[in-house]
Design a protein around this motif. Structure first.
Motif, PDB file in Angstrom:
ATOM      1  N   GLN A 277      11.313  15.661  22.928  1.00 31.46           N
ATOM      2  CA  GLN A 277      10.431  14.717  22.733  1.00 31.46           C
ATOM      3  C   GLN A 277       9.059  15.059  22.378  1.00 31.46           C
ATOM      4  OE1 GLN A 277       9.481  13.533  26.732  1.00 31.46           O
ATOM      5  NE2 GLN A 277      11.347  12.287  26.954  1.00 31.46           N
ATOM      6  N   GLN A 278       8.767  16.088  22.281  1.00 24.86           N
ATOM      7  CA  GLN A 278       7.598  17.548  21.515  1.00 24.86           C
ATOM      8  C   GLN A 278       8.044  16.982  20.247  1.00 24.86           C
ATOM      9  OE1 GLN A 278       7.328  20.670  23.443  1.00 24.86           O
ATOM     10  NE2 GLN A 278       5.974  19.911  25.083  1.00 24.86           N
ATOM     11  N   ILE A 279       9.855  17.199  19.508  1.00 26.10           N
ATOM     12  CA  ILE A 279       9.645  17.879  18.070  1.00 26.10           C
ATOM     13  C   ILE A 279       9.592  16.412  17.456  1.00 26.10           C
ATOM     14  CG2 ILE A 279      12.094  18.111  16.417  1.00 26.10           C
ATOM     15  CD1 ILE A 279      12.934  19.994  18.771  1.00 26.10           C
ATOM     16  N   LEU A 280      10.223  15.233  18.072  1.00 29.30           N
ATOM     17  CA  LEU A 280      10.224  13.748  17.792  1.00 29.30           C
ATOM     18  C   LEU A 280       8.620  13.190  17.303  1.00 29.30           C
ATOM     19  CD1 LEU A 280      11.227  11.234  16.935  1.00 29.30           C
ATOM     20  CD2 LEU A 280      10.372  10.624  19.474  1.00 29.30           C
ATOM     21  N   LEU A 281       7.710  13.861  18.153  1.00 28.15           N
ATOM     22  CA  LEU A 281       6.291  13.826  18.017  1.00 28.15           C
ATOM     23  C   LEU A 281       5.859  14.358  16.814  1.00 28.15           C
ATOM     24  CD1 LEU A 281       5.169  13.721  21.660  1.00 28.15           C
ATOM     25  CD2 LEU A 281       4.989  11.513  20.353  1.00 28.15           C
ATOM     26  N   LEU A 282       6.274  15.654  16.907  1.00 31.78           N
ATOM     27  CA  LEU A 282       5.656  16.106  16.089  1.00 31.78           C
ATOM     28  C   LEU A 282       6.229  15.840  14.227  1.00 31.78           C
ATOM     29  CD1 LEU A 282       5.875  19.680  16.706  1.00 31.78           C
ATOM     30  CD2 LEU A 282       4.136  18.772  16.420  1.00 31.78           C
ATOM     31  N   SER A 283       7.487  14.939  13.888  1.00 32.43           N
ATOM     32  CA  SER A 283       8.676  14.511  13.157  1.00 32.43           C
ATOM     33  C   SER A 283       7.985  13.388  12.949  1.00 32.43           C
ATOM     34  CB  SER A 283       9.263  14.641  13.161  1.00 32.43           C
ATOM     35  OG  SER A 283       9.931  13.545  14.175  1.00 32.43           O
ATOM     36  N   ILE A 284       7.424  12.140  13.676  1.00 27.02           N
ATOM     37  CA  ILE A 284       7.140  10.833  13.212  1.00 27.02           C
ATOM     38  C   ILE A 284       5.781  10.871  12.773  1.00 27.02           C
ATOM     39  CG2 ILE A 284       5.969   8.950  14.332  1.00 27.02           C
ATOM     40  CD1 ILE A 284       7.349   8.841  16.956  1.00 27.02           C
TER      41      ILE A 284
END
Length: 468
Positions: free
Chosen positions: A162-169
């Motif tokens: 989720q942290q990776i996703l939030l960084l990429s969004i």
């Protein structure tokens, strides 16, 4: 004004909406792919760490004393996890559970030949766990075998994904916004290519020349070609109108001039004989003008070659032709001409228009009544041959010299030397009506003794079968 503009369909707005919706869906799909990829990577890293922790526990087991294989401090460190919980277990084949959680036991058949830790999924206390197990020889008892297992919850893996996703969004959103702005700019610039065409059409007043394909974008070629087709039809209609006006002026000039001359004769004379003669000439000229105008209108209608729905129907010429010939018998008798019909009894079907066919046959009969001469014989014949269905009108009058036969059917053409008054439009009308029916017209000498034979060959048609 703005409300009116927004109420109308906008090509720019439709194009942007068509592009924006897929871009948003692409962002959602990309986010899902990013999350799945991040979760796969997090699982890979955690699985590696889990294997390392299992090997560390093996080393710890080898270094501990045989009486207390895992101290309480070591057990606390092994199970401690800030965001979740870790589990471990050590089972002895001889003594059973030595340390850890009794519920964490490797499934049967897990181990094969080799000393590598085996990874698998397991559930304990309604928690989904990822576990790594390894078999080893008890370092304190060579006859015993130990099964060492380390397990952890999946919480940290999902958190990291989720942290990776939030960084990429944010980066993906900025990319989508940039793409949308580029598309908006491209649509705006692309639609400006229509401005020269719009200006060109706006500057036209009476010019109906084709737009052509030069400098026209490929995407709007169907539109410009449709407009060119419309221009062509308009040019044809205007040409018909101009031709009608020219023909009317050409044909009505003589009778109108004659009317003026004889009207002046009647006004300038007190002699009843002169006045009567002038009035007779006026009456004949009025009749000629009426006939000419009627034939001009008929020619204009016949020159309209576009077929519309409902213009044609299946007609039986074997039934229609004798009916039309019968309507002209009294005129033939008055002109002392023997008018007859010769045709088959069976049906001869064509696809045509009844009113146009009546006008065609009337003009052929009028031509014979006018030029065949008193005492002549005129026959309307109907036959079927290899070329189609042939409607022929033949007379035994003076005929037409071979030199002039090829010019029959031209507008305003009259055979030189003819004493009969005429407009020269009758056979031209026949020619146009025949073309409307996709028929062919042939002009022939009736016989070696003279006379004219006009043949119209129609393509046959098959009417639909009626079911009873």
């Amino acid at each position: 004004m703005n409300q009116w503009r927004w109420g109308r369909q906008s090509l720019r707005r439709r194009l942007l909406t068509t592009v924006m919706v897929p871009l948003v869906l692409l962002l959602l799909l990309n986010s899902l792919i990013t999350y799945v990829g991040a979760l796969i990577y997090a699982n890979y890293v955690h699985d590696k760490n889990l294997v390392d922790d299992t090997l560390t526990l093996v080393q710890l087991m080898a270094s501990e004393s045989p009486d207390d294989k895992v101290t309480r401090q070591a057990q606390f460190l092994l199970e401690y996890e800030p965001q979740g919980r870790n589990y471990f277990s050590v089972f002895s084949r001889k003594h059973g559970l030595i340390a850890g959680n009794a519920s964490l036991q490797p499934p049967s058949g897990l181990f094969t030949d080799g000393n590598e830790p085996q990874l698998y999924n397991v559930h304990i206390e309604k928690h989904a766990l990822r576990a790594a197990s390894i078999q080893m020889i008890d370092p304190h008892d060579a006859g015993d075998q130990l099964e060492v297992t380390m397990a952890e919850t999946l919480h940290d893996r999902h958190v990291e994904a989720q942290q990776i996703l939030l960084l990429s969004i944010p980066a993906q959103a900025l990319l989508i916004i940039a793409a949308f702005l580029l598309v908006w700019l491209g649509v705006r610039t692309g639609l400006r290519q229509l401005d020269p065409l719009t200006k060109q059409l706006a500057n036209r007043e009476h010019d109906l020349a084709p737009i052509g394909d030069h400098d026209v974008p490929v995407e709007i070629l169907p539109l410009t070609r449709t407009i060119d087709g419309l221009f062509a039809r308009l040019r044809g209609m205007l040409a018909l109108h101009e031709r009608f006006i020219a023909d009317a002026a050409h044909q009505l000039r003589t009778p109108l001039a004659g009317l003026s001359v004889h009207a002046e004769r009647a006004q300038g004379s007190s002699d009843p004989v002169t006045i009567g003669d002038a009035l007779n000439h006026i009456q004949r000229l009025i009749h000629r003008a009426n006939r000419t105008s009627s034939q001009l209108l008929a020619l204009t209608r016949a020159q309209t070659t576009e077929h519309e729905a409902g213009d044609s129907e299946f007609l039986d010429l074997a039934q229609l032709t004798p009916e039309l010939v019968g309507q002209r018998v009294h005129e033939a008798l008055a002109a002392n001409i023997d008018l007859g019909y010769d045709g088959p009894a069976g049906p001869l079907w064509i696809d045509g228009d009844r009113h146009r066919l009546q006008e065609l046959l009337d003009n052929l009969i009028d031509n014979g009544l006018r030029y065949a001469g008193s005492g002549a014989v005129m026959t309307v014949m109907l036959t079927r041959d290899s070329d189609g269905i042939c409607l022929a009108v033949e007379d035994n009058g003076p005929g037409v010299p071979p030199t002039w036969i090829e010019r029959l059917g031209e507008r305003f053409f009259r055979v030189p030397g003819s004493d009969e008054e005429g407009s020269g439009l009758g056979l031209a009308i026949v020619q146009r009506i025949a073309e409307w029916h996709n028929a062919r017209v042939r002009y022939l000498s009736a016989s070696s003794k003279g006379g004219l034979r006009v043949e119209i060959v129609f393509p046959p048609a098959t009417p639909p079968t009626k079911h009873t």
